[in-house]
Design a protein around this motif. Structure first.
Motif, PDB file in Angstrom:
ATOM      1  N   LEU A 183       0.877  -1.265  -0.098  1.00 23.09           N
ATOM      2  CA  LEU A 183       0.400   0.263   0.184  1.00 23.09           C
ATOM      3  C   LEU A 183       0.734   1.554   0.158  1.00 23.09           C
ATOM      4  O   LEU A 183       0.571   3.009  -0.559  1.00 23.09           O
ATOM      5  CB  LEU A 183      -0.891   0.244   0.813  1.00 23.09           C
ATOM      6  CG  LEU A 183      -2.201  -1.047   1.113  1.00 23.09           C
ATOM      7  CD1 LEU A 183      -2.854  -1.096   1.826  1.00 23.09           C
ATOM      8  CD2 LEU A 183      -3.048  -0.679   0.194  1.00 23.09           C
TER       9      LEU A 183
ATOM     10  N   VAL B 103       2.404   1.796  -3.683  1.00 22.24           N
ATOM     11  CA  VAL B 103       1.222   2.425  -4.927  1.00 22.24           C
ATOM     12  C   VAL B 103       1.133   3.700  -4.132  1.00 22.24           C
ATOM     13  O   VAL B 103       0.979   4.309  -5.606  1.00 22.24           O
ATOM     14  CB  VAL B 103      -0.323   1.127  -4.440  1.00 22.24           C
ATOM     15  CG1 VAL B 103      -0.864   2.102  -5.117  1.00 22.24           C
ATOM     16  CG2 VAL B 103       1.020  -0.211  -5.078  1.00 22.24           C
ATOM     17  N   SER B 104       0.970   3.955  -2.985  1.00 21.99           N
ATOM     18  CA  SER B 104       1.017   5.250  -2.919  1.00 21.99           C
ATOM     19  C   SER B 104       2.282   5.922  -3.601  1.00 21.99           C
ATOM     20  O   SER B 104       1.984   7.484  -3.936  1.00 21.99           O
ATOM     21  CB  SER B 104       0.676   6.220  -1.627  1.00 21.99           C
ATOM     22  OG  SER B 104       2.719   5.871  -1.130  1.00 21.99           O
TER      23      SER B 104
ATOM     24  N   HIS C 134       3.685   4.536  -6.166  1.00 22.94           N
ATOM     25  CA  HIS C 134       3.638   4.406  -8.072  1.00 22.94           C
ATOM     26  C   HIS C 134       2.484   3.872  -8.200  1.00 22.94           C
ATOM     27  O   HIS C 134       2.081   3.489  -9.400  1.00 22.94           O
ATOM     28  CB  HIS C 134       4.826   2.682  -8.079  1.00 22.94           C
ATOM     29  CG  HIS C 134       5.860   2.991  -7.270  1.00 22.94           C
ATOM     30  ND1 HIS C 134       7.238   3.670  -8.623  1.00 22.94           N
ATOM     31  CD2 HIS C 134       6.808   2.684  -6.316  1.00 22.94           C
ATOM     32  CE1 HIS C 134       8.032   3.700  -7.840  1.00 22.94           C
ATOM     33  NE2 HIS C 134       7.937   2.555  -6.389  1.00 22.94           N
ATOM     34  N   HIS C 135       1.532   5.227  -7.977  1.00 31.33           N
ATOM     35  CA  HIS C 135      -0.092   4.963  -8.475  1.00 31.33           C
ATOM     36  C   HIS C 135      -0.115   5.430 -10.103  1.00 31.33           C
ATOM     37  O   HIS C 135      -0.799   4.184 -11.035  1.00 31.33           O
ATOM     38  CB  HIS C 135      -0.924   5.256  -7.848  1.00 31.33           C
ATOM     39  CG  HIS C 135      -0.681   6.681  -7.887  1.00 31.33           C
ATOM     40  ND1 HIS C 135      -1.177   7.903  -9.121  1.00 31.33           N
ATOM     41  CD2 HIS C 135       0.392   8.052  -7.011  1.00 31.33           C
ATOM     42  CE1 HIS C 135      -0.553   9.063  -7.789  1.00 31.33           C
ATOM     43  NE2 HIS C 135       0.772   8.951  -7.261  1.00 31.33           N
ATOM     44  N   HIS C 136       0.742   5.422 -10.351  1.00 34.27           N
ATOM     45  CA  HIS C 136       1.280   6.031 -12.057  1.00 34.27           C
ATOM     46  C   HIS C 136       1.474   4.517 -12.930  1.00 34.27           C
ATOM     47  O   HIS C 136       1.067   4.518 -14.244  1.00 34.27           O
ATOM     48  CB  HIS C 136       1.901   7.361 -12.370  1.00 34.27           C
ATOM     49  CG  HIS C 136       2.926   6.907 -11.816  1.00 34.27           C
ATOM     50  ND1 HIS C 136       3.828   6.775 -10.814  1.00 34.27           N
ATOM     51  CD2 HIS C 136       4.553   6.774 -12.230  1.00 34.27           C
ATOM     52  CE1 HIS C 136       4.854   7.240 -10.448  1.00 34.27           C
ATOM     53  NE2 HIS C 136       5.202   6.513 -11.522  1.00 34.27           N
TER      54      HIS C 136
ATOM     55  N   VAL D 165       0.491   1.703 -14.152  1.00 35.58           N
ATOM     56  CA  VAL D 165      -0.555   0.271 -13.654  1.00 35.58           C
ATOM     57  C   VAL D 165      -0.454  -0.449 -13.592  1.00 35.58           C
ATOM     58  O   VAL D 165      -0.490  -1.387 -12.448  1.00 35.58           O
ATOM     59  CB  VAL D 165      -1.766   0.375 -15.005  1.00 35.58           C
ATOM     60  CG1 VAL D 165      -2.875  -0.662 -14.986  1.00 35.58           C
ATOM     61  CG2 VAL D 165      -2.046   1.834 -15.086  1.00 35.58           C
TER      62      VAL D 165
ATOM     63  N   PHE E  30       2.062  -1.320 -12.222  1.00 34.79           N
ATOM     64  CA  PHE E  30       2.634  -1.921  -9.976  1.00 34.79           C
ATOM     65  C   PHE E  30       1.494  -2.432  -9.566  1.00 34.79           C
ATOM     66  O   PHE E  30       1.152  -3.107  -8.514  1.00 34.79           O
ATOM     67  CB  PHE E  30       2.978  -0.952  -9.920  1.00 34.79           C
ATOM     68  CG  PHE E  30       3.937  -0.636  -8.801  1.00 34.79           C
ATOM     69  CD1 PHE E  30       5.247  -1.145  -8.684  1.00 34.79           C
ATOM     70  CD2 PHE E  30       3.355  -0.533  -7.564  1.00 34.79           C
ATOM     71  CE1 PHE E  30       5.875  -1.256  -6.951  1.00 34.79           C
ATOM     72  CE2 PHE E  30       3.997  -0.647  -6.440  1.00 34.79           C
ATOM     73  CZ  PHE E  30       4.856  -1.244  -5.953  1.00 34.79           C
ATOM     74  N   VAL E  31       0.543  -1.974  -9.860  1.00 32.35           N
ATOM     75  CA  VAL E  31      -1.087  -1.446  -9.256  1.00 32.35           C
ATOM     76  C   VAL E  31      -1.456  -3.195  -9.126  1.00 32.35           C
ATOM     77  O   VAL E  31      -1.961  -3.126  -8.504  1.00 32.35           O
ATOM     78  CB  VAL E  31      -1.950  -0.723  -9.262  1.00 32.35           C
ATOM     79  CG1 VAL E  31      -3.181  -0.355  -8.097  1.00 32.35           C
ATOM     80  CG2 VAL E  31      -1.289   0.980  -8.880  1.00 32.35           C
ATOM     81  N   VAL E  32      -1.474  -3.655 -10.504  1.00 31.31           N
ATOM     82  CA  VAL E  32      -2.085  -4.743 -10.525  1.00 31.31           C
ATOM     83  C   VAL E  32      -1.612  -5.679  -9.835  1.00 31.31           C
ATOM     84  O   VAL E  32      -1.725  -6.766  -9.444  1.00 31.31           O
ATOM     85  CB  VAL E  32      -2.325  -4.846 -12.326  1.00 31.31           C
ATOM     86  CG1 VAL E  32      -2.575  -6.282 -12.104  1.00 31.31           C
ATOM     87  CG2 VAL E  32      -3.442  -4.139 -12.736  1.00 31.31           C
TER      88      VAL E  32
ATOM     89  N   SER F  68       0.729  -5.291  -7.714  1.00 35.53           N
ATOM     90  CA  SER F  68       0.134  -5.284  -6.068  1.00 35.53           C
ATOM     91  C   SER F  68      -0.728  -6.321  -5.699  1.00 35.53           C
ATOM     92  O   SER F  68      -1.741  -7.019  -4.278  1.00 35.53           O
ATOM     93  CB  SER F  68       0.885  -3.815  -5.373  1.00 35.53           C
ATOM     94  OG  SER F  68       1.243  -3.278  -5.368  1.00 35.53           O
ATOM     95  N   ALA F  69      -2.164  -5.623  -5.782  1.00 33.88           N
ATOM     96  CA  ALA F  69      -3.545  -5.696  -6.534  1.00 33.88           C
ATOM     97  C   ALA F  69      -3.482  -7.891  -6.423  1.00 33.88           C
ATOM     98  O   ALA F  69      -4.252  -8.545  -5.206  1.00 33.88           O
ATOM     99  CB  ALA F  69      -3.923  -5.634  -6.748  1.00 33.88           C
TER     100      ALA F  69
END
Length: 183
Positions: free
Chosen positions: A78, A81-82, A84-86, A88, A90-92, A94-95
């Protein structure tokens, strides 16, 4: 309270410190948060070693250890992600990692309830996934841009192994999930 359980509790106690340090407005904050995370990762290895070597396995430790592990990993993801939220992917990734942890935790709990816990024991792929994941998290938490490629590659590898290990766990559990006596 065994030494192994104290090490596990230490990992949980480090979480608020880890988060606060991460958000401090100093140039060294992310690097120090990576050190705190590293210490927590070492306690993860150490509590397991101590529990096995000195026969300190307890029901409390068996419950608390995976909870502490998942809390540290999910919170680290989390925080990252704060930053590297840009990205996508990375967010995927992490999810995927967080989602797999939820699915496998529920699966292990259910398999234990039906007396089939050994069917979903930790595998070598899971250990490799954890190694890549911890490497990625520690490297990326430092927020040293020169090291980003190493962290990104390790996180991508961890996400792939996460999916692979989840498929293997689900395949091992599938006959038990479908058996009529468990319906």
């Amino acid at each position: 309270m065994t030494l192994a359980n104290r090490l596990t509790l230490t990992r949980i106690v480090l979480i608020p410190l880890f988060v606060v340090v991460f958000f401090l407005p100093f140039w060294w904050a992310h690097f120090v948060s990576a050190i705190i995370f590293s210490v927590a990762a070492i306690t993860d290895w150490a509590d397991g070693y101590v529990a096995r070597k000195y026969n300190q396995s307890t029901p409390f430790g068996a419950f608390l250890d995976p909870v502490a592990d998942k809390l540290m990993v999910v919170i680290a993801l989390l925080l990252l992600v704060s930053i590297h939220h840009h990205l996508v992917w990375f967010v995927v990734a992490s999810a995927v990692i967080v989602g797999r942890e939820i699915v496998i935790s529920a699966l292990r709990e259910w398999m234990a309830a039906v007396g089939q816990r050994a069917s979903v024991a930790v595998s070598h792929i899971g250990k490799l996934k954890t190694t890549l994941q911890m490497t990625a998290l520690i490297v990326l938490l430092t927020d040293i841009k020169l090291l980003y490629p190493v962290g990104f590659i390790a996180l991508g590898g961890a996400a792939v192994l996460t999916l692979w290990s989840m498929v293997l766990y689900l395949r091992a559990a599938w006959p038990h999930l479908l058996s009529e006596e468990n319906q």
